[in-house]
Design a protein around this motif. Structure first.
Motif, PDB file in Angstrom:
ATOM      1  N   HIS A 154     -21.934 -25.463 -15.979  1.00 14.87           N
ATOM      2  CA  HIS A 154     -21.739 -26.924 -15.385  1.00 14.87           C
ATOM      3  C   HIS A 154     -23.558 -27.772 -15.449  1.00 14.87           C
ATOM      4  N   GLU A 155     -24.539 -27.746 -15.050  1.00 11.10           N
ATOM      5  CA  GLU A 155     -25.559 -28.305 -15.055  1.00 11.10           C
ATOM      6  C   GLU A 155     -26.044 -28.671 -16.386  1.00 11.10           C
ATOM      7  N   LEU A 156     -25.339 -27.971 -17.260  1.00  2.00           N
ATOM      8  CA  LEU A 156     -25.786 -28.641 -18.911  1.00  2.00           C
ATOM      9  C   LEU A 156     -25.371 -29.748 -19.361  1.00  2.00           C
ATOM     10  N   ARG A 157     -23.879 -29.902 -18.746  1.00  4.68           N
ATOM     11  CA  ARG A 157     -22.848 -30.383 -19.459  1.00  4.68           C
ATOM     12  C   ARG A 157     -23.213 -31.747 -19.231  1.00  4.68           C
ATOM     13  N   THR A 158     -24.201 -32.336 -18.021  1.00  6.72           N
ATOM     14  CA  THR A 158     -24.010 -34.168 -17.445  1.00  6.72           C
ATOM     15  C   THR A 158     -25.528 -34.527 -18.574  1.00  6.72           C
ATOM     16  N   PRO A 159     -26.636 -33.268 -18.567  1.00  8.29           N
ATOM     17  CA  PRO A 159     -27.900 -33.731 -19.423  1.00  8.29           C
ATOM     18  C   PRO A 159     -27.211 -33.735 -20.943  1.00  8.29           C
ATOM     19  N   VAL A 160     -26.336 -33.046 -21.244  1.00 13.28           N
ATOM     20  CA  VAL A 160     -26.710 -32.920 -22.508  1.00 13.28           C
ATOM     21  C   VAL A 160     -25.247 -34.231 -23.045  1.00 13.28           C
ATOM     22  N   ALA A 161     -24.731 -34.980 -22.236  1.00 11.02           N
ATOM     23  CA  ALA A 161     -23.627 -35.133 -22.473  1.00 11.02           C
ATOM     24  C   ALA A 161     -24.265 -36.731 -22.387  1.00 11.02           C
ATOM     25  N   SER A 162     -24.848 -37.096 -21.670  1.00 10.60           N
ATOM     26  CA  SER A 162     -26.810 -38.098 -21.166  1.00 10.60           C
ATOM     27  C   SER A 162     -27.645 -38.197 -22.349  1.00 10.60           C
ATOM     28  N   VAL A 163     -27.997 -37.168 -23.380  1.00 13.18           N
ATOM     29  CA  VAL A 163     -28.642 -36.786 -24.234  1.00 13.18           C
ATOM     30  C   VAL A 163     -27.780 -37.904 -25.801  1.00 13.18           C
ATOM     31  N   HIS A 217     -27.218 -41.188 -24.741  1.00 13.82           N
ATOM     32  CA  HIS A 217     -27.971 -42.017 -25.414  1.00 13.82           C
ATOM     33  C   HIS A 217     -28.036 -42.176 -26.852  1.00 13.82           C
ATOM     34  N   ALA A 218     -28.373 -41.446 -27.783  1.00 14.41           N
ATOM     35  CA  ALA A 218     -28.213 -41.637 -29.758  1.00 14.41           C
ATOM     36  C   ALA A 218     -27.567 -41.949 -29.807  1.00 14.41           C
ATOM     37  N   GLU A 219     -25.409 -42.085 -29.726  1.00 12.11           N
ATOM     38  CA  GLU A 219     -24.925 -42.863 -29.875  1.00 12.11           C
ATOM     39  C   GLU A 219     -25.766 -44.247 -29.946  1.00 12.11           C
ATOM     40  N   ALA A 275     -20.042 -28.613 -27.270  1.00  5.75           N
ATOM     41  CA  ALA A 275     -19.036 -27.733 -27.440  1.00  5.75           C
ATOM     42  C   ALA A 275     -19.501 -26.537 -26.776  1.00  5.75           C
ATOM     43  N   MET A 276     -20.686 -26.072 -27.115  1.00  3.79           N
ATOM     44  CA  MET A 276     -21.413 -24.835 -26.425  1.00  3.79           C
ATOM     45  C   MET A 276     -20.884 -24.628 -24.971  1.00  3.79           C
ATOM     46  N   VAL A 277     -21.547 -25.582 -24.633  1.00  6.84           N
ATOM     47  CA  VAL A 277     -21.312 -25.282 -23.133  1.00  6.84           C
ATOM     48  C   VAL A 277     -20.721 -25.701 -22.720  1.00  6.84           C
ATOM     49  N   ASP A 278     -19.258 -26.282 -22.653  1.00  9.02           N
ATOM     50  CA  ASP A 278     -18.092 -26.354 -22.619  1.00  9.02           C
ATOM     51  C   ASP A 278     -17.192 -24.460 -22.591  1.00  9.02           C
ATOM     52  N   ASP A 279     -17.470 -24.208 -24.371  1.00 13.08           N
ATOM     53  CA  ASP A 279     -17.264 -22.315 -24.073  1.00 13.08           C
ATOM     54  C   ASP A 279     -17.783 -21.251 -23.485  1.00 13.08           C
ATOM     55  N   LEU A 280     -19.028 -21.877 -23.015  1.00 12.58           N
ATOM     56  CA  LEU A 280     -19.716 -20.531 -22.045  1.00 12.58           C
ATOM     57  C   LEU A 280     -18.877 -20.665 -20.849  1.00 12.58           C
ATOM     58  N   LEU A 281     -18.779 -22.291 -20.704  1.00  8.50           N
ATOM     59  CA  LEU A 281     -18.396 -22.792 -18.786  1.00  8.50           C
ATOM     60  C   LEU A 281     -16.918 -21.709 -18.894  1.00  8.50           C
ATOM     61  N   LEU A 282     -16.357 -22.037 -19.223  1.00  9.98           N
ATOM     62  CA  LEU A 282     -14.680 -21.693 -20.107  1.00  9.98           C
ATOM     63  C   LEU A 282     -15.108 -20.192 -19.971  1.00  9.98           C
ATOM     64  N   LEU A 283     -15.519 -19.207 -20.391  1.00 13.79           N
ATOM     65  CA  LEU A 283     -15.770 -17.776 -20.618  1.00 13.79           C
ATOM     66  C   LEU A 283     -15.880 -17.178 -19.489  1.00 13.79           C
ATOM     67  N   ALA A 287     -27.469 -36.901 -31.899  1.00 11.73           N
ATOM     68  CA  ALA A 287     -25.861 -36.588 -31.971  1.00 11.73           C
ATOM     69  C   ALA A 287     -25.085 -35.836 -31.776  1.00 11.73           C
ATOM     70  N   ALA A 288     -25.267 -35.482 -33.213  1.00 13.53           N
ATOM     71  CA  ALA A 288     -24.617 -34.418 -33.442  1.00 13.53           C
ATOM     72  C   ALA A 288     -25.226 -33.071 -32.910  1.00 13.53           C
ATOM     73  N   GLU A 289     -26.856 -32.279 -32.699  1.00 13.28           N
ATOM     74  CA  GLU A 289     -26.774 -31.338 -32.140  1.00 13.28           C
ATOM     75  C   GLU A 289     -26.154 -31.200 -30.473  1.00 13.28           C
ATOM     76  N   SER A 290     -26.063 -32.582 -30.030  1.00 11.68           N
ATOM     77  CA  SER A 290     -25.642 -32.941 -28.675  1.00 11.68           C
ATOM     78  C   SER A 290     -24.847 -32.477 -28.039  1.00 11.68           C
ATOM     79  N   THR A 291     -23.952 -33.049 -29.400  1.00 15.17           N
ATOM     80  CA  THR A 291     -21.938 -32.690 -29.326  1.00 15.17           C
ATOM     81  C   THR A 291     -21.740 -31.398 -29.449  1.00 15.17           C
ATOM     82  N   ARG A 292     -22.386 -30.037 -30.541  1.00  9.35           N
ATOM     83  CA  ARG A 292     -22.042 -29.032 -30.806  1.00  9.35           C
ATOM     84  C   ARG A 292     -23.340 -28.551 -29.465  1.00  9.35           C
ATOM     85  N   MET A 293     -23.345 -28.774 -29.282  1.00  6.65           N
ATOM     86  CA  MET A 293     -24.302 -28.183 -27.511  1.00  6.65           C
ATOM     87  C   MET A 293     -23.300 -27.943 -26.757  1.00  6.65           C
TER      88      MET A 293
END
Length: 480
Positions: A270-279, A282-284, A313-321, A305-311
């Motif tokens: 949950h906490e990583l979603r905000t900084p990852v989205a911010s990164v 800013h890249a975009e 998605a991974m954070v969302d998956d971990l949060l769902l699990l 931008a690509a790695e932050s998008t992938r990260m």
């Protein structure tokens, strides 16, 4: 033969008790029969010795009897001779006279050739010997030397001895049979009563074995009642209860550790979603700068931008699990699974144009109860898994069918298959068939674990069968 063997300890102990008792009864009965037979035979030998050979001596000078002479032997001495006493005279190994005492007098006996041979074989030692005469019956005989160089044989029937022995055998069989029956019933009750504490331990162990100990909080059943600790059963019950205590402590600690891990994963995700989205933002934003940028800067921003998008998605998956592990309920509304399959296959055709996509649907719409968004995610992950891990030209078939109250969603492809060493843990987290797969295309290995978690949250199950040229994922769900 194996099916006839006793399987329970109680049956084995009872059977062992009966076998030992039967062997003991047989030994006692055999000893009694042998002893009685020997005693009565020795008494019969004493009677023969007391009677002497007077009856046989009276046959020494008797003339050859006539065949029809039954009681006219005036020279036979039957005084003090019991009925059935047998006498015979042998001269040079040949029987010259043979008679038996009857209530009406003496009766000449027509001996067969075999009877004559048996009499001729009797040792002349003044001791008793048993001889079977077909003309009469079994006899106990004594052979002595006569005054004329002949052999005189006196005998008495063994029928009284055999009757007494047979009667003892009959009585012993009846008594021992009744004793075995009574001992079997009493032994079974005694063994059952003695093993009652062990049965309670077995019942407690059975209840523990039926508990789901793999995950979650587990409440163990009450401990087995303990009996006398000085006995074997009491020591087993005590050791079993101590083992249950250790298991309960271990399960409690494991559950607490799992809860801490789930809480950490959920909080971290949950906490990583905000900084990852911010990164990513800013890249975009930097890529949208109107001024010229050096090529290496542009490439770096694109990778960020690509790695932050992938990260993300991974954070969302971990949060769902983490939420599914915590038992957070999903929506439970009627979902048209047929419509979801059609949409998912349309998206798969758009992203995987190099594959051949086929669909097999029933005529009537299939409806299940569940969360439409999560079920859509299950379909997307299965089709994406088939697309990413198979080469172009692979045929992927999606089948939807019903079996009573069960809905089967099958995704089959004719690709290279899943390696055998990967299949047992294919639904575990961060499992990847090819660890050398590029990050841009390979994913993090969470797709199939999300499939399994979502399906289990819907009360269903998922399985995989794979070999070179055929891989099948089967999802089972309950119909609405």
């Amino acid at each position: 033969m194996r099916s006839l063997r006793p399987h329970t300890l109680r049956a084995r102990l009872t059977l062992g008790l009966l076998v030992l008792l039967a062997v003991s009864c047989a030994a006692v009965g055999l000893a009694a029969v042998v002893e009685l037979n020997g005693f009565l035979t020795s008494r019969l030998d004493e009677q023969l010795t007391e009677a002497g050979n007077r009856f046989a001596v009276s046959l020494e000078h008797k003339e050859e009897p006539q065949k029809d002479d039954h009681d006219g032997d005036e020279h036979a001495d039957t005084r003090r001779q019991a009925t059935g006493t047998f006498g015979a005279r042998l001269l040079n190994g040949t029987v010259t006279n043979a008679a038996v005492v009857r209530p009406s007098g003496t009766l000449n006996v027509d001996l067969t050739a075999a009877d004559r041979e048996r009499l001729a074989d009797v040792p002349v030692d003044g001791r008793g010997h048993s001889v079977g005469l077909s003309a009469l019956d079994d006899y106990r005989v004594i052979a002595t030397r006569g005054l004329d160089g002949d052999v005189l044989i006196t005998g008495m029937p063994l029928e009284p001895v055999e009757a007494a022995v047979h009667r003892l055998e009959l009585v012993a069989g009846i008594v021992f049979g009744a004793a075995l029956t009574a001992a079997g019933v009493a032994g079974a009750l005694w063994v059952r009563w003695s093993l009652r504490p062990l049965s309670r331990v077995a019942a407690t162990a059975t209840r523990v074995s039926e508990l789901p100990l793999a995950s979650g909080q587990v409440a163990l059943p009450p401990r087995a009642p303990e009996s006398d600790p000085r006995g074997e059963v009491g020591r087993v019950a005590g050791a079993f209860n101590r083992m249950l205590g250790h298991v309960e402590d271990a399960l409690t600690k494991r559950h607490a550790s799992e809860e801490r891990l789930r809480s950490f994963a959920a909080d971290a995700s949950h906490e990583l979603r905000t900084p990852v989205a911010s990164v990513r933002g800013h890249a975009e934003l930097a890529l949208l700068h109107p001024g010229p940028l050096p090529p290496e800067i542009t490439r770096a921003l694109q990778r960020i931008a690509a790695e932050s998008t992938r990260m993300g998605a991974m954070v969302d998956d971990l949060l769902l699990l983490a939420r599914l592990d915590a038992g957070r309920p999903l929506e439970a509304v009627p979902v048209d699974l047929t419509h979801l399959v059609l949409d998912a296959l349309t998206d798969a055709r758009a992203t995987g144009s190099g594959h051949r996509w086929e669909l097999d649907l029933p005529e009537d719409p299939v409806t299940v109860t569940g969360d439409a968004h999560r079920l859509q995610q299950v379909l997307a992950n299965l089709l994406s898994n088939a697309r990413l891990h198979t080469p172009d030209g692979t045929k992927v078939t999606v089948t939807l069918e019903t079996e009573g109250a069960t809905v089967l969603l099958v995704v089959h492809d004719d690709g290279p298959g899943i390696p055998a060493d990967i299949q047992p843990g294919v639904f575990e987290r961060f499992t990847r068939a090819d660890r050398s797969t590029k990050a841009e295309t390979g994913g993090a290995g969470l797709g199939l674990s999300i499939v399994a978690a979502v399906v289990e949250a819907h009360g269903g199950g998922v399985a995989v069968e794979s070999r070179p040229g055929s891989t099948t994922f089967t999802v089972r769900l309950g119909r609405a």
